[in-house]
Design a protein around this motif. Structure first.
Motif, short mmCIF file in Angstrom:
data_model
loop_
_atom_site.label_atom_id
_atom_site.label_comp_id
_atom_site.label_asym_id
_atom_site.label_seq_id
_atom_site.Cartn_x
_atom_site.Cartn_y
_atom_site.Cartn_z
N SER A 23 17.84 50.71 -2.09
CA SER A 23 16.63 49.72 -1.33
C SER A 23 15.97 51.06 -0.98
CB SER A 23 17.06 48.91 -1.16
OG SER A 23 16.08 48.48 -0.24
N ALA A 24 14.84 50.72 -1.76
CA ALA A 24 13.73 51.56 -1.10
C ALA A 24 13.40 51.57 0.31
CB ALA A 24 11.87 51.29 -2.01
N CYS A 25 11.87 52.16 0.68
CA CYS A 25 11.04 52.48 2.34
C CYS A 25 11.72 51.80 3.32
CB CYS A 25 10.20 51.49 1.91
SG CYS A 25 9.18 51.86 0.57
N GLY A 26 12.93 52.73 4.38
CA GLY A 26 13.15 52.22 4.91
C GLY A 26 14.82 53.08 5.24
N LYS A 27 15.18 53.67 6.93
CA LYS A 27 16.16 54.15 7.37
C LYS A 27 17.29 53.17 8.28
CE LYS A 27 12.94 58.14 7.36
NZ LYS A 27 12.97 59.29 8.37
N ALA A 28 18.44 54.12 7.40
CA ALA A 28 19.37 53.21 8.78
C ALA A 28 19.55 53.93 9.77
CB ALA A 28 20.86 53.41 8.14
N PRO A 29 19.98 53.21 11.08
CA PRO A 29 19.32 54.42 12.56
C PRO A 29 21.30 55.77 11.39
CG PRO A 29 20.46 52.00 12.75
CD PRO A 29 20.78 52.24 11.03
N ALA A 30 20.89 56.49 12.01
CA ALA A 30 21.47 57.99 11.73
C ALA A 30 21.69 59.20 13.00
CB ALA A 30 20.75 58.03 10.45
N GLN A 187 27.81 36.94 -5.79
CA GLN A 187 27.57 38.49 -6.46
C GLN A 187 26.60 37.88 -8.48
OE1 GLN A 187 30.20 41.02 -6.20
NE2 GLN A 187 30.14 40.90 -3.79
N PHE A 188 27.28 36.95 -9.29
CA PHE A 188 27.11 37.21 -10.02
C PHE A 188 25.73 36.15 -10.42
CE2 PHE A 188 30.95 37.15 -11.84
CZ PHE A 188 30.97 39.06 -11.95
N SER A 189 25.46 35.25 -9.28
CA SER A 189 24.64 34.69 -9.61
C SER A 189 22.80 35.01 -9.11
CB SER A 189 24.30 33.12 -9.11
OG SER A 189 24.91 33.56 -7.61
N ALA A 190 23.48 35.86 -8.21
CA ALA A 190 22.73 36.75 -7.59
C ALA A 190 21.50 37.10 -8.46
CB ALA A 190 22.64 38.36 -6.37
N VAL A 246 13.83 41.58 -8.13
CA VAL A 246 15.64 41.71 -8.12
C VAL A 246 15.99 42.09 -6.93
CG1 VAL A 246 17.30 43.28 -9.40
CG2 VAL A 246 15.07 42.70 -10.73
N GLU A 247 15.49 43.01 -6.06
CA GLU A 247 15.50 43.63 -4.75
C GLU A 247 15.50 42.74 -3.95
OE1 GLU A 247 14.13 46.94 -1.17
OE2 GLU A 247 12.86 46.58 -2.59
N ASP A 248 15.31 41.51 -3.98
CA ASP A 248 15.28 40.88 -3.00
C ASP A 248 16.78 40.07 -3.34
OD1 ASP A 248 13.02 41.10 -1.35
OD2 ASP A 248 11.72 40.08 -2.50
N ALA A 249 16.98 39.35 -4.61
CA ALA A 249 18.03 38.76 -4.79
C ALA A 249 19.63 38.97 -5.21
CB ALA A 249 18.40 38.06 -5.98
N LEU A 251 20.10 42.45 -3.08
CA LEU A 251 20.17 42.70 -1.61
C LEU A 251 20.03 41.86 -0.56
CD1 LEU A 251 19.17 46.61 -2.38
CD2 LEU A 251 21.07 45.95 -1.89
N VAL A 252 18.44 41.89 -0.30
CA VAL A 252 18.25 41.01 0.50
C VAL A 252 18.56 40.04 0.76
CG1 VAL A 252 16.29 40.48 2.22
CG2 VAL A 252 15.99 42.21 0.28
N ALA A 253 18.35 39.23 0.15
CA ALA A 253 19.39 36.99 0.08
C ALA A 253 20.41 38.14 0.38
CB ALA A 253 18.81 36.61 -0.80
N ARG A 254 21.49 38.59 -0.65
CA ARG A 254 22.44 38.70 0.23
C ARG A 254 23.08 38.72 1.65
NH1 ARG A 254 25.30 41.76 -4.07
NH2 ARG A 254 27.57 41.18 -3.26
N ASN A 255 22.33 39.92 2.07
CA ASN A 255 22.48 40.62 3.52
C ASN A 255 22.26 39.80 4.48
OD1 ASN A 255 22.75 43.37 2.31
ND2 ASN A 255 21.00 44.05 3.07
N ARG A 256 20.95 38.38 4.42
CA ARG A 256 21.06 37.54 5.37
C ARG A 256 22.04 36.24 5.53
NH1 ARG A 256 16.03 37.53 7.20
NH2 ARG A 256 13.98 38.95 6.14
N ASP A 257 22.98 36.18 4.15
CA ASP A 257 23.63 35.66 3.74
C ASP A 257 25.17 35.72 4.91
OD1 ASP A 257 22.20 33.71 2.42
OD2 ASP A 257 23.52 33.73 0.27
#
Length: 299
Positions: A23-30, A187-190, A246-249, A251-257
């Motif tokens: 994923s783009a445009c972000g940093k994890a706590p590090a 996972q496949f349905s994403a 694709v990123e939303d489906a 990564l993001v949507a699954r992260n929220r789940d």
């Protein structure tokens, strides 16, 4: 084709989670890790005291990743939680992939990519022991996964050497239960629910990235082994930008789940998910923090 597909499915999550969908445009706590090794966090709130490990799903042989900190976290945990507990059921995975990934009346695979990309598409397919004609029965997302896995066979990497099988073996040996944040079908349905245009863009991106899969894998592996989440996050800048749909489906949507699943947990689970979910926009760590969890980098 079915025999070839079975071998490819053993490594398809390499593309799904850790590499082509970084994923783009972000940093994890590090903060600096206290010992070299894959990134590891402690996740706490109320009755939950969990460990969160960022994984790579496929590895070469003899990669030593179980540091003292990871082993201690495994020992104190009361269960293992993977992305999907049924991932190791190859027959079920194959059956679902065939059911969800195939459709009647699809256009030829080569017609779904720009003309300039067709020679590379044919080359990637041939390198995996198949043809674009045989792949034309698959929807574009499924063909992209198969093509991505085909490029990985030359890298001498395998899910058998990945993090998850080692974790499963260790927790089974310890008599501890193993669960999942979602199912293989989820996972496949994403991918399966993506609009056709987004699926085709994913297919094109997969073909283009196949040309530097060795370099991409080596860079990601080095970053993962040292817990360098910033380096993982920056990989997208070296290739094409991820498609927002694709990123939303994927990564993001699954992260929220997954946050919802973790929100209901108590005890001391050891949670292992692909490293691509732990950095970038709306990553799992940031979403957990927004829900009031304390997330502390421990390696």
């Amino acid at each position: 084709m079915t025999r070839l597909l079975g071998s490819w499915l053993a490594t398809w999550l390499l593309a799904l989670i850790a590499f082509t969908m970084v994923s783009a445009c972000g940093k994890a706590p590090a903060p600096p890790p206290r010992e070299p090794g894959p990134a590891l966090w402690r996740v706490q709130r109320g009755a939950l005291d969990a460990t969160l490990l960022g994984t790579i799903h496929v590895l070469p042989k003899d990669i030593m990743w179980q540091t003292r900190t990871i082993r201690e976290a495994m020992d104190k945990s009361d269960r293992l939680v993977l992305e999907a507990a049924d991932l190791q059921d190859e027959a079920k995975t194959l059956a679902l992939f065939e059911k969800m990934g195939r459709s009647a009346g699809l256009p030829p695979l080569e017609a779904r990519v720009p003309q300039d990309d067709r020679p590379a598409l044919r080359a990637v397919a041939a390198g995996g022991g198949t043809t674009t004609q045989l792949l034309s029965g698959y929807e574009s997302w499924a063909a992209a996964m198969l093509l991505s896995s085909a490029t990985q066979q030359a890298l001498a990497i395998s899910q058998d050497n990945g993090v998850e099988p080692a974790l499963i073996a260790a927790f089974k040996a310890a008599g501890k239960p193993i669960g999942g944040l979602e199912t293989i079908e989820r996972q496949f349905s994403a991918f399966d629910t993506l609009p056709d245009d987004a699926q085709r863009r994913l297919l094109v991106q997969t073909v283009r990235e196949a040309q530097d899969m060795r370099g991409l894998y080596d860079r990601i592996l080095k970053a993962w082994r040292t817990g360098d989440m910033d380096a993982i996050a920056k990989e997208d800048q070296m290739g094409e930008q991820p498609d927002p749909l694709v990123e939303d489906a994927v990564l993001v949507a699954r992260n929220r789940d997954w946050v919802k699943a973790i929100d209901a947990m108590a005890g001391k689970p050891f949670i292992a998910v692909g490293a691509g979910h732990l950095t970038g926009r709306d990553n799992l760590i940031a979403l957990l923090q927004a829900k009031g969890f304390t997330v502390t980098r421990v390696q």
